[in-house]
Scaffold this motif. Structure first.
Motif, PDB file in Angstrom:
ATOM      1  N   ALA A   1      -3.542   8.423 -17.687  1.00 19.94           N
ATOM      2  CA  ALA A   1      -4.556   8.455 -16.628  1.00 19.94           C
ATOM      3  C   ALA A   1      -5.618   9.500 -16.941  1.00 19.94           C
ATOM      4  N   LEU A   2      -5.195  10.654 -17.439  1.00 26.61           N
ATOM      5  CA  LEU A   2      -6.141  11.713 -17.782  1.00 26.61           C
ATOM      6  C   LEU A   2      -7.030  11.281 -18.949  1.00 26.61           C
ATOM      7  N   TYR A   3      -6.452  10.639 -19.949  1.00 28.08           N
ATOM      8  CA  TYR A   3      -7.233  10.166 -21.094  1.00 28.08           C
ATOM      9  C   TYR A   3      -8.255   9.125 -20.645  1.00 28.08           C
ATOM     10  N   ALA A   4      -7.845   8.206 -19.785  1.00 25.99           N
ATOM     11  CA  ALA A   4      -8.774   7.193 -19.283  1.00 25.99           C
ATOM     12  C   ALA A   4      -9.930   7.841 -18.525  1.00 25.99           C
ATOM     13  N   ALA A   5      -9.618   8.831 -17.683  1.00 22.89           N
ATOM     14  CA  ALA A   5     -10.668   9.530 -16.939  1.00 22.89           C
ATOM     15  C   ALA A   5     -11.634  10.215 -17.895  1.00 22.89           C
ATOM     16  N   THR A   6     -11.104  10.818 -18.949  1.00 20.57           N
ATOM     17  CA  THR A   6     -11.940  11.513 -19.923  1.00 20.57           C
ATOM     18  C   THR A   6     -12.838  10.535 -20.672  1.00 20.57           C
ATOM     19  N   ILE A   7     -12.300   9.389 -21.032  1.00 19.24           N
ATOM     20  CA  ILE A   7     -13.078   8.388 -21.778  1.00 19.24           C
ATOM     21  C   ILE A   7     -14.284   7.927 -20.965  1.00 19.24           C
ATOM     22  N   VAL A   8     -14.078   7.591 -19.696  1.00 23.90           N
ATOM     23  CA  VAL A   8     -15.207   7.075 -18.902  1.00 23.90           C
ATOM     24  C   VAL A   8     -16.183   8.193 -18.539  1.00 23.90           C
ATOM     25  N   TRP A   9     -15.689   9.423 -18.385  1.00 26.96           N
ATOM     26  CA  TRP A   9     -16.593  10.566 -18.188  1.00 26.96           C
ATOM     27  C   TRP A   9     -17.517  10.704 -19.388  1.00 26.96           C
ATOM     28  N   GLN A  10     -16.955  10.653 -20.582  1.00 24.43           N
ATOM     29  CA  GLN A  10     -17.756  10.817 -21.778  1.00 24.43           C
ATOM     30  C   GLN A  10     -18.635   9.597 -22.036  1.00 24.43           C
ATOM     31  N   LEU A  11     -18.172   8.417 -21.688  1.00 21.17           N
ATOM     32  CA  LEU A  11     -19.026   7.233 -21.762  1.00 21.17           C
ATOM     33  C   LEU A  11     -20.261   7.421 -20.892  1.00 21.17           C
TER      34      LEU A  11
ATOM     35  N   GLY B   1     -23.079   5.654 -12.612  1.00 17.34           N
ATOM     36  CA  GLY B   1     -22.354   5.867 -11.358  1.00 17.34           C
ATOM     37  C   GLY B   1     -20.967   5.253 -11.392  1.00 17.34           C
ATOM     38  N   ILE B   2     -20.847   4.057 -11.963  1.00 20.71           N
ATOM     39  CA  ILE B   2     -19.527   3.419 -12.084  1.00 20.71           C
ATOM     40  C   ILE B   2     -18.630   4.244 -13.008  1.00 20.71           C
ATOM     41  N   CYS B   3     -19.194   4.692 -14.133  1.00 23.78           N
ATOM     42  CA  CYS B   3     -18.407   5.527 -15.054  1.00 23.78           C
ATOM     43  C   CYS B   3     -17.883   6.765 -14.352  1.00 23.78           C
ATOM     44  N   TYR B   4     -18.747   7.421 -13.607  1.00 28.11           N
ATOM     45  CA  TYR B   4     -18.342   8.674 -12.956  1.00 28.11           C
ATOM     46  C   TYR B   4     -17.376   8.428 -11.797  1.00 28.11           C
ATOM     47  N   ALA B   5     -17.536   7.309 -11.082  1.00 35.88           N
ATOM     48  CA  ALA B   5     -16.579   6.977 -10.025  1.00 35.88           C
ATOM     49  C   ALA B   5     -15.200   6.733 -10.622  1.00 35.88           C
ATOM     50  N   LEU B   6     -15.160   6.035 -11.756  1.00 38.96           N
ATOM     51  CA  LEU B   6     -13.885   5.805 -12.442  1.00 38.96           C
ATOM     52  C   LEU B   6     -13.295   7.112 -12.965  1.00 38.96           C
ATOM     53  N   THR B   7     -14.161   8.046 -13.336  1.00 34.54           N
ATOM     54  CA  THR B   7     -13.681   9.365 -13.771  1.00 34.54           C
ATOM     55  C   THR B   7     -12.913  10.054 -12.650  1.00 34.54           C
ATOM     56  N   VAL B   8     -13.502  10.075 -11.470  1.00 35.59           N
ATOM     57  CA  VAL B   8     -12.846  10.732 -10.329  1.00 35.59           C
ATOM     58  C   VAL B   8     -11.552  10.012  -9.981  1.00 35.59           C
ATOM     59  N   ALA B   9     -11.578   8.679 -10.018  1.00 36.54           N
ATOM     60  CA  ALA B   9     -10.362   7.913  -9.733  1.00 36.54           C
ATOM     61  C   ALA B   9      -9.274   8.214 -10.761  1.00 36.54           C
ATOM     62  N   GLY B  10      -9.663   8.304 -12.026  1.00 36.19           N
ATOM     63  CA  GLY B  10      -8.691   8.612 -13.071  1.00 36.19           C
ATOM     64  C   GLY B  10      -8.111  10.003 -12.939  1.00 36.19           C
ATOM     65  N   LEU B  11      -8.948  10.963 -12.585  1.00 35.98           N
ATOM     66  CA  LEU B  11      -8.461  12.322 -12.370  1.00 35.98           C
ATOM     67  C   LEU B  11      -7.484  12.369 -11.197  1.00 35.98           C
TER      68      LEU B  11
ATOM     69  N   ALA C   1     -16.571  15.811  -8.067  1.00 34.27           N
ATOM     70  CA  ALA C   1     -17.061  14.509  -7.624  1.00 34.27           C
ATOM     71  C   ALA C   1     -18.504  14.621  -7.132  1.00 34.27           C
ATOM     72  N   MET C   2     -18.806  15.695  -6.400  1.00 34.47           N
ATOM     73  CA  MET C   2     -20.165  15.899  -5.909  1.00 34.47           C
ATOM     74  C   MET C   2     -21.130  16.205  -7.056  1.00 34.47           C
ATOM     75  N   LEU C   3     -20.675  16.959  -8.061  1.00 36.70           N
ATOM     76  CA  LEU C   3     -21.531  17.263  -9.207  1.00 36.70           C
ATOM     77  C   LEU C   3     -21.847  16.001 -10.002  1.00 36.70           C
ATOM     78  N   LEU C   4     -20.872  15.140 -10.138  1.00 37.45           N
ATOM     79  CA  LEU C   4     -21.106  13.877 -10.834  1.00 37.45           C
ATOM     80  C   LEU C   4     -22.070  12.989 -10.047  1.00 37.45           C
ATOM     81  N   ALA C   5     -21.894  12.942  -8.735  1.00 34.19           N
ATOM     82  CA  ALA C   5     -22.798  12.150  -7.895  1.00 34.19           C
ATOM     83  C   ALA C   5     -24.224  12.701  -7.963  1.00 34.19           C
ATOM     84  N   TRP C   6     -24.349  14.023  -8.023  1.00 32.18           N
ATOM     85  CA  TRP C   6     -25.673  14.642  -8.131  1.00 32.18           C
ATOM     86  C   TRP C   6     -26.353  14.230  -9.430  1.00 32.18           C
ATOM     87  N   GLN C   7     -25.590  14.177 -10.513  1.00 27.32           N
ATOM     88  CA  GLN C   7     -26.161  13.739 -11.786  1.00 27.32           C
ATOM     89  C   GLN C   7     -26.742  12.332 -11.662  1.00 27.32           C
TER      90      GLN C   7
END
Length: 305
Positions: A186-196, A231-241, A262-268
Motif C-alpha cells: 500500500a505504501l509503495y502504491a501511494a508513493t508511485i502515484v505521488w511521484q507520477l 488531482g486523481i494521482c494525489y487523491a490516490l496518494t492519500v488513499a494509499g497512505l 492532503a491539504m498540501l497536495l490539494a493546494w498544488q
C-alpha cells in the motif's frame, strides 16, 4: 555562469561555483546542484522506515542516516544513467542542453567511470542492510537502467519513474522490519502515484521541446486535463497512505496528521497551470515539504502506537 539558465534548474552559483573547475561537471551530472531529487528519493525510504511496528528507535535512526547517504549516491547514479541514454535528446531541449554530457563538458568514458564509483559506494551501503533488503535493492537496478528507455516506447515514462524513485518505500520498510507485509504494498502504491503526479507537473516544462523532437511523456498526454489528472494521482496518494497506516496498525497521531499533507497536495492542484513552466517547477519542488509532512504523519503514528 552565476545565475540559473532561463527555463532550467541547472545552477552554477552557491557551493557548486566554488568547486575546482574540473569537478563541477561531475557535480552537475549527479545533480548535486539540485538536491530536490535526492529529497524525493530519500523521503519514501523514511516513510518505510517509520511505518512498521516493533522496530527499535536506534535502528530506525541508523537506517535514516544510511538511506540519506544512499539517496545522494543512488540519485546521482540514476542521473548519470539517464544522461548517458538521453544525451542526444538533451541537446535538443532548452532545459537540458547545458547538462555535462549533452554539452560535451564530460565524455561518455568519464561518465562511465563516475557511475562505477557511485555504484561501488551504493553497493557497500546495500551490504549494510539485511538480506531481504539486499535482494530488493539489487533488483531495483533493473528499473534504474530501464527508466530512460520509457520515453521512447510509452506515453507513461513518469509512471515508470514512480516505480523507480518510489522503490525507497518498500526498501525502507524491509530494512526496518525485515519482512514483507500488505502495508508495504500500500505504501509503495501511494508513493508511485505521488511521484507520477509530481513528475507529470515537472514534465509540463518540456512539452514544446518534447513535441518538436517526438519524445513521449505523461505530461504531453495529459496536458489538456492537467488538474484532473494530477488531482486523481494525489487523491490516490492519500488513499494509499491511509491504507498503509491502517494495515500497519499505526497510532492515532498518524490520522490526526494525515489531513495536513492532503491539504498540501490539494493546494498544488489548485495552483497548477501547465502553461507556466516556472510555476510547475515551483510546485514540483514543493513536494519536498509535502513529503516531509507525510514523514511527520508516519512519525506521530509511530510515537502514538
Amino acid at each position: 555562469m552565476d545565475q540559473p539558465v532561463p527555463h532550467t534548474d541547472i545552477r552554477m552559483d552557491g557551493w557548486i561555483g566554488r568547486l575546482p573547475v574540473r569537478l563541477r561537471p561531475y557535480a552537475l551530472l549527479a545533480r548535486l546542484d539540485r538536491p530536490i531529487g535526492t529529497w524525493l528519493l530519500f523521503l519514501p525510504g523514511v516513510w518505510g522506515i517509520l511505518l512498521p511496528a516493533g522496530v527499535p528507535v536506534a535502528h530506525r535512526i541508523f537506517l535514516i542516516v544510511l538511506f540519506g547517504i544512499g539517496s545522494v549516491v543512488m540519485r546521482g547514479a540514476g542521473c548519470v544513467v539517464n544522461d548517458m541514454w538521453d544525451r542526444d535528446i538533451d541537446r535538443q531541449v532548452a532545459r537540458t542542453a547545458g547538462r555535462p554530457l549533452a554539452s560535451g563538458a564530460l565524455s561518455m568514458r568519464e561518465a562511465a567511470l563516475f557511475l562505477a564509483a557511485l555504484l561501488l559506494i551504493g553497493f557497500n551501503i546495500l551490504m549494510s542492510l539485511n538480506t531481504l533488503s539486499q535482494v530488493l535493492g539489487a533488483s531495483s537496478l533493473i528499473l534504474v537502467g530501464l527508466y530512460p528507455l520509457a520515453k521512447r516506447v510509452t506515453w507513461w515514462p513518469q509512471l515508470v519513474m514512480g516505480f523507480t524513485f518510489g522503490f525507497g518505500a518498500p526498501l525502507g520498510y524491509t530494512a526496518a522490519a525485515d519482512r514483507i507485509e500488505p502495508a508495504l504494498f500500500a505504501l509503495y502504491a501511494a508513493t508511485i502515484v505521488w511521484q507520477l503526479g509530481f513528475d507529470t507537473i515537472y514534465g509540463f516544462q518540456d512539452m514544446e521541446d518534447d513535441a518538436r523532437i517526438g519524445v513521449r511523456s505523461t505530461s504531453r498526454l495529459m496536458a489538456g486535463h492537467a488538474r484532473l489528472f494530477v488531482g486523481i494521482c494525489y487523491a490516490l496518494t492519500v488513499a494509499g497512505l491511509a491504507a498503509a497506516g491502517w494495515l500497519a496498525h499505526t497510532g492515532y497521531g498518524f490520522w490526526l496528521t494525515l489531513p495536513l499533507p492532503a491539504m498540501l497536495l490539494a493546494w498544488q492542484v489548485s495552483r497548477l497551470d501547465a502553461r507556466d513552466p516556472a510555476g510547475c517547477l515551483r510546485l514540483f519542488r514543493f513536494n519536498r515539504e509535502t513529503g516531509l509532512v507525510i514523514a511527520l504523519a508516519m512519525l506521530t503514528g509511530m510515537l502514538t502506537r
